[in-house]
Design a protein around this motif. Structure first.
Motif, short mmCIF file in Angstrom:
data_model
loop_
_atom_site.label_atom_id
_atom_site.label_comp_id
_atom_site.label_asym_id
_atom_site.label_seq_id
_atom_site.Cartn_x
_atom_site.Cartn_y
_atom_site.Cartn_z
N VAL A 159 5.48 46.90 -10.89
CA VAL A 159 6.13 47.57 -12.02
C VAL A 159 6.31 49.04 -11.69
CG1 VAL A 159 5.23 45.94 -13.69
CG2 VAL A 159 3.89 47.97 -13.12
N SER A 160 7.25 49.68 -12.36
CA SER A 160 7.50 51.10 -12.14
C SER A 160 6.55 51.94 -12.98
CB SER A 160 8.95 51.44 -12.48
OG SER A 160 9.23 51.12 -13.83
N ARG A 161 6.34 53.15 -12.56
CA ARG A 161 5.47 54.08 -13.28
C ARG A 161 6.30 54.97 -14.20
NH1 ARG A 161 2.24 57.44 -9.12
NH2 ARG A 161 4.27 57.42 -8.10
N GLY A 162 5.63 55.49 -15.20
CA GLY A 162 6.25 56.45 -16.10
C GLY A 162 6.96 55.80 -17.27
N LYS A 163 6.99 56.55 -18.36
CA LYS A 163 7.70 56.08 -19.52
C LYS A 163 9.19 56.13 -19.28
CE LYS A 163 4.20 57.65 -22.85
NZ LYS A 163 3.93 58.49 -24.04
N GLN A 164 9.87 55.29 -19.98
CA GLN A 164 11.33 55.26 -19.86
C GLN A 164 11.94 55.38 -21.25
OE1 GLN A 164 12.90 52.00 -17.67
NE2 GLN A 164 11.57 52.31 -15.90
N GLY A 165 12.84 56.32 -21.34
CA GLY A 165 13.66 56.48 -22.53
C GLY A 165 15.02 56.92 -22.07
N VAL A 166 15.77 56.01 -21.54
CA VAL A 166 17.01 56.31 -20.81
C VAL A 166 18.21 56.12 -21.72
CG1 VAL A 166 18.42 55.73 -18.81
CG2 VAL A 166 15.92 55.59 -18.66
N VAL A 167 19.03 57.17 -21.75
CA VAL A 167 20.32 57.10 -22.44
C VAL A 167 21.41 57.09 -21.37
CG1 VAL A 167 21.86 58.19 -24.10
CG2 VAL A 167 19.39 58.33 -24.42
N SER A 168 22.23 56.07 -21.40
CA SER A 168 23.29 55.91 -20.39
C SER A 168 24.65 56.05 -21.04
CB SER A 168 23.17 54.55 -19.70
OG SER A 168 21.92 54.40 -19.07
N PHE A 169 25.53 56.74 -20.31
CA PHE A 169 26.90 56.92 -20.75
C PHE A 169 27.82 56.31 -19.69
CE2 PHE A 169 24.30 60.44 -22.24
CZ PHE A 169 24.54 60.45 -23.60
N ASN A 170 28.78 55.57 -20.16
CA ASN A 170 29.73 54.95 -19.23
C ASN A 170 31.11 54.91 -19.88
OD1 ASN A 170 30.07 53.31 -16.63
ND2 ASN A 170 30.99 51.98 -18.16
N MET A 171 32.12 55.05 -19.08
CA MET A 171 33.49 54.95 -19.57
C MET A 171 34.34 54.28 -18.51
SD MET A 171 34.81 58.88 -19.19
CE MET A 171 34.79 59.74 -17.60
N SER A 172 35.28 53.48 -18.96
CA SER A 172 36.22 52.80 -18.07
C SER A 172 37.62 52.97 -18.61
CB SER A 172 35.87 51.31 -17.92
OG SER A 172 35.96 50.66 -19.16
N ASN A 173 38.59 53.00 -17.71
CA ASN A 173 39.98 53.26 -18.07
C ASN A 173 40.89 52.24 -17.41
OD1 ASN A 173 39.88 56.30 -19.29
ND2 ASN A 173 38.44 56.08 -17.57
N ASN A 174 41.95 51.88 -18.14
CA ASN A 174 42.98 51.00 -17.63
C ASN A 174 44.33 51.59 -18.00
OD1 ASN A 174 44.94 48.54 -18.57
ND2 ASN A 174 43.88 48.06 -16.65
N LEU A 175 45.23 51.67 -17.01
CA LEU A 175 46.54 52.29 -17.22
C LEU A 175 47.63 51.33 -16.75
CD1 LEU A 175 47.61 55.02 -18.29
CD2 LEU A 175 47.79 55.77 -15.91
N GLU A 176 48.55 50.96 -17.66
CA GLU A 176 49.64 50.05 -17.36
C GLU A 176 50.93 50.60 -17.96
OE1 GLU A 176 47.27 45.76 -17.40
OE2 GLU A 176 48.44 46.39 -19.15
N MET A 177 52.06 50.11 -17.43
CA MET A 177 53.35 50.48 -18.00
C MET A 177 54.30 49.30 -17.97
SD MET A 177 55.26 52.82 -15.11
CE MET A 177 55.75 52.16 -13.52
N LYS A 178 55.24 49.33 -18.90
CA LYS A 178 56.27 48.31 -19.00
C LYS A 178 57.61 48.90 -18.57
CE LYS A 178 54.33 45.40 -22.66
NZ LYS A 178 54.56 44.83 -24.02
N VAL A 179 58.29 48.19 -17.67
CA VAL A 179 59.58 48.64 -17.17
C VAL A 179 60.60 47.53 -17.36
CG1 VAL A 179 58.55 50.20 -15.48
CG2 VAL A 179 59.06 47.85 -14.84
N LYS A 180 61.84 47.90 -17.44
CA LYS A 180 62.90 46.92 -17.56
C LYS A 180 63.13 46.23 -16.23
CE LYS A 180 65.37 49.37 -21.25
NZ LYS A 180 66.64 50.02 -21.66
N SER A 181 63.37 44.94 -16.29
CA SER A 181 63.53 44.16 -15.07
C SER A 181 64.52 43.04 -15.31
CB SER A 181 62.17 43.58 -14.62
OG SER A 181 62.33 42.74 -13.50
N ASP A 182 65.44 42.87 -14.35
CA ASP A 182 66.42 41.78 -14.43
C ASP A 182 65.86 40.48 -13.86
OD1 ASP A 182 68.18 43.59 -15.50
OD2 ASP A 182 69.07 44.10 -13.55
N ARG A 183 64.77 40.59 -13.09
CA ARG A 183 64.21 39.40 -12.46
C ARG A 183 63.31 38.62 -13.40
NH1 ARG A 183 61.66 41.71 -7.03
NH2 ARG A 183 60.97 43.31 -8.50
#
Length: 937
Positions: free
Chosen positions: A641-665
């Motif tokens: 086991v690990s030593r020491g108390k734990q009181g961990v606050v974690s921050f995370n962010m994720s991003n997704n970027l998409e676009m719509k274009v005109k297409s004849d196909r």
């Protein structure tokens, strides 16, 4: 009436009579008791002979008419024959065993000497015997049949005799056969026996279906009319579908006799699964001497399993044994195994360079059919070799996947799923090898009990809305493991109690998910982990020896820890429409932002009340006292086991970027394009820690460049600074980089890898678009196409040649389409990490490591193929390994050459052999390996 006219009338009358007899005979069967031998002295007078000759000439001229068709015939009596009465009486004394049926598509003619002539695809059937030919002459008295082909209008012989019976099918130039004695004489026979063809020569067929041949040929080339090679048989005995036994024979290659002869030969044929001898390969090496390799015996044990035992022996003492087996049972299982033992002796005994190496190999692959047992599965993938086996095995030199493999892993697993219950149990045995330093990591046995996710508070018959406590779920995983990590030569000397490690671990995670304010998901969790060991290692300081002393205590010990946490997550959407002056091609850009925050806590399991960590006092050479903390279970199977108390606050962010274009196909008129598939970053803060509260920043990015090709990269950013300790070594200190004015974080490690394969289809789409853009459908184009078509088929002879040649494809312009299949695969990886420490900047210098490997193949023609594989060493700046291969399809032969041009294992191998397995020993091998590179001192 003049005598001349009387002769003409007589000839015409005889011709009409014979023609009527022939027409009437085509609806009857022959059931004559016997056909006696031909009487040589029965000869008609000169007038009759002249008239008959004229009639036969006339009939021959009529045979050229291909449209005439006369229905098949069968004769059951010869009452209308012109045979003398005594001849008929003699034929009744002895008879055939069955009726003789015959027919002809053109005509059948009977002559006064009891001969029948059949023209135009004649067929004679007697019991299980069938004889086909364009011309057949049958003697009614002697049971003799003579068959031959006839020239067509172009002078080519067509309708050669084809004889069929239970022993097979035989084609020839001429054939004479006696129905009564069942013997025959054949010239230029053509018959398939086994995987080869028996042609040519003079052949005598016996009544037991055996053949005796003189000056025959045997070849496995399917172009038996003009074979690329054959064995010229001076004398041979053929037992159809069984074997061929020959006297002296020699080889002819491309119609050139070679000085390769054998005093006798034996070619067995069988359609059954049978055992047999495996002929060895002969060769020589400078280091190990002359050798016989890969020779032995094949055991056809049953329809489900076989076994091949082979060996190799060298004149300088090296030898080896190998066993290989394949097994299969439909709807049950299938697999194969290969076991080998190799003793390699190098140098002379008593000399300093003398070496004797013993190596072992075991490979086993087993898979179970899913239909065999839906609840239990068994699989095995074993690849175990000692470190020197691949270096001393000739077959490994030209297998780049085997020869360059630095690690080998083996796994045997059996899993059982309990019916109608979310419970499963599995047992696994695994071995991991590092050939670089001969290290083995063995885990056996390894039991795992798994309980899939269950909802213990869920009602069996729910009424109304779901209660909050019904969302609570848990699962369980229990592991028992017994393992060891040691050197290869020490494995069998290890002690099960002292050297092996064992332990159990139980993991129980509990979690639930609730929705708050419609858009935020709250997920509380609790996890409990328990480790069970049978020993612990206590440490203390020995002041007399000035060293640490270890004492292993055996018993039953529990090492547990638990943690709890809660996380919150939501999604935010943003839309952006480009300004009108930028064009209307892009309809919309969408950004998805997913932030999350979590908290996890755990007590200090390193405190003395748990007993998982201990302390002893160390006294150094200067008499200074120092407290050393350690865990008696740190070297356990599942750690401590690990030593020491734990009181961990974690921050995370994720991003997704998409676009719509005109297409004849696209059918919808809109196409979605991914700009950034995922861009994430995260950091955590431990409120309970005394120092180093901030963690490193972890980030990753995923971009889809093309279909099937993605760029993925992850990076770690160091958030703290460094300084030198009292010993002058760099250590991490509790000063964040942003406080020292060095930015938010420093890149400490990153890397990416990608692979791509280029081939003929890579640029196919682009070529199609170019062709579409350059295609002109106007009148001028039509006129050009017509002229090109006229040029293409101007010569009718060339047109016929193109149509008959199925290996060629032609385009609209009349030129042959040049197709060269090729492929090129590239594998590249690059990694960045900390290298040496820079004492001036008080930072670690960056270090880049790269790896590049590539392979490819190309077939410039249908029968030629080139392939290669190589890897590049960026540190040494040269090619580390390369293997090249060339193969050539020689129709009935195959040729291959492999060579390693660079590196310490320079070698080559040349092989040419007959494709047929029957003549697989008709081959030539020449090889050289690293042992042949003598070093002179």
């Amino acid at each position: 009436m003049s005598p001349k006219n009387k002769i003409y009338i007589s000839i015409l009358a005889v011709f009409c009579t014979l023609l009527m007899l022939g027409l009437s005979a085509q609806t009857k069967r022959i059931s004559t008791p016997a056909l006696r031998p031909v009487t040589a002295n029965v000869i008609p007078d000169s007038t009759v002979k002249d008239s008959l000759a004229a009639i036969l000439n006339l009939i021959d001229s009529l045979h050229q008419k291909k449209n005439d068709s006369i229905p098949p015939v069968a004769i059951d009596s010869l009452k209308n024959d012109s045979l003398p009465s005594d001849s008929t009486k003699k034929s009744k004394k002895a008879g055939l065993d069955d009726v003789v049926e015959y027919k002809a598509n053109d005509s059948i003619v009977f002559l006064g000497n009891n001969m029948a002539y059949m023209y135009g695809q004649g067929v004679v059937n007697y019991q299980d015997i069938e004889l086909d030919a364009d011309e057949i002459r049958m003697n009614m008295d002697s049971s003799m049949v003579y068959a031959v082909g006839r020239p067509d209008t172009a002078g080519e012989i067509v309708g050669n005799p084809i004889y069929k019976d239970k022993s097979g099918e035989y084609e020839s130039k001429t054939m004479q056969y006696n129905f009564k004695s069942k013997k025959g004489y054949i010239t230029n026979i053509i018959t398939q026996q086994g995987e080869g063809y028996l042609t040519g020569g003079r052949t005598k067929k016996m009544d037991n279906d055996e053949f005796y041949m003189v000056d025959g040929k045997y070849t496995t080339c399917d172009d038996h009319e003009h074979p690329h090679f054959y064995l010229q048989l001076t004398k041979a005995k053929v037992r159809p579908k069984k074997n061929i036994v020959t006297g002296p024979a020699y080889m002819v290659l491309a119609d050139v006799p070679l000085p390769l002869a054998i005093p006798f030969g034996f070619f067995p044929f069988t359609d059954k699964y049978s055992s047999g001898i495996i002929m060895p390969t002969f060769g020589d090496e400078s280091a190990r001497g002359f050798y016989l390799r890969d020779g032995g015996y094949y055991f056809a044990i049953s329809d489900y399993i076989d076994l091949a035992l082979t060996g190799e022996i060298y004149t300088k003492g090296s030898w080896g044994l190998n066993g290989q087996s394949n097994y299969i049972k439909r709807y049950k299982y299938s697999g194969n195994f290969n076991i080998g033992y190799l003793v390699t002796i190098l140098g002379d005994k008593g000399m300093p360079d003398y070496q004797k190496q013993k190596n072992f190999r075991l490979t086993w692959n087993h898979s179970q059919d899913s239909k065999a047992n839906p609840n239990m599965s068994f699989s095995a993938n074993v690849n175990f070799t000692t470190s020197g086996y691949d270096r001393n095995n000739l077959n490994s030199y030209y297998n780049s996947a085997t020869f360059t493999e630095n690690t080998k892993s083996s796994t045997v697993n059996m899993t059982y799923n309990f019916p109608n219950a979310p419970l499963s149990i599995s047992t696994t045995a695994s071995i991991n090898q590092r050939t670089k330093d001969s290290t083995l990591s063995v885990s056996f046995p390894d039991f795992t009990l798994n309980l899939s996710r269950v909802y213990p508070f869920k009602r069996k018959n729910p009424v109304g809305k779901e209660r909050w406590y019904e969302k609570i779920s848990l699962n369980y995983t229990g592991i028992f493991r017994n393992s060891i990590e040691t050197k290869q030569n020490l494995f069998f000397k290890s002690n099960l109690i002292r050297d092996w490690q064992n332990g159990m671990q139980h993991t129980i995670p509990i979690s639930a998910t609730f929705n708050m304010l419609k858009y935020i998901n709250i997920s509380p969790s609790f996890s409990f982990t328990d480790r069970m060991y049978t020993n612990k290692i206590m440490r203390q300081w020995d002041p007399k020896a000035s060293q640490e002393v270890r004492d292993t205590t055996y018993g039953f010990y529990n090492v547990f820890n638990y943690s709890f946490g809660v996380s919150a997550q939501t999604k935010l959407y943003g839309f952006y429409k480009p300004l009108p002056f930028l064009g209307d091609k892009i309809e919309m850009i969408r950004h998805v932002f997913t932030p999350s925050v979590s908290f996890s806590g755990a007590p200090d399991f390193g405190s003395s009340r748990y007993g998982f960590w201990q302390t002893y006092t160390k006294i150094d050479a200067n008499g200074r006292r120092q407290d050393v903390e350690y865990s008696p279970f740190s070297e356990g199977m599942f750690g401590t086991v690990s030593r020491g108390k734990q009181g961990v606050v974690s921050f995370n962010m994720s991003n997704n970027l998409e676009m719509k274009v005109k297409s004849d196909r696209d059918t919808t008129g809109v196409r979605k394009i991914s700009l950034i598939e995922n861009l994430s970053a995260g950091i955590s803060y431990n409120m309970a820690a005394d120092s180093m509260k901030w963690s490193n920043i972890n980030s990753s990015i995923l971009i889809k460049l093309t279909k099937g090709f993605n760029l993925q990269m992850s990076a770690t950013w160091d958030t703290y600074t460094y300084k030198l300790n009292s010993a002058g070594q760099p250590v991490r200190v509790n000063i964040p980089r942003w406080k020292a004015g060095k930015g938010l974080g420093r890149l400490s490690s990153t890397g990416t890898s990608f692979s791509y394969t280029f081939n003929n289809d890579t640029f196919k789409k682009k070529n199609k678009d170019d062709k579409k853009n350059n295609d002109d459908t106007g009148p001028a184009s039509t006129q050009i196409d017509n002229s090109q078509s006229a040029l293409k088929y101007e010569n009718e002879e060339n047109k016929q040649e193109e149509e008959n040649n199925t290996d060629m494809e032609f385009g609209k312009d009349g030129y042959m389409i040049w197709k060269v299949p090729w492929s090129l695969s590239i594998n590249y990886s690059i990694n960045y990490g900390y290298g040496d420490f820079n004492y001036k900047k008080m930072e670690y210098n960056g270090k880049i490591t790269q790896n590049l490997s590539f392979s490819g193949n190309i077939s410039p023609t249908k029968n030629w193929s080139f392939n290669f594989s190589a890897s590049y060493d960026f540190d040494r700046k040269k090619i580390a390994y390369m293997n090249c291969g060339i193969t050539r399809d020689l129709h009935c032969w195959s040729m291959s050459a492999n060579f390693i041009p660079v590196g310490p294992y320079k070698s080559y191998n040349f092989h040419i052999s007959v494709k047929s397995s029957l003549l697989s020993d008709l081959k030539y091998d020449k090889s050289g390996n690293s042992y042949d590179r003598l070093q002179w001192y």
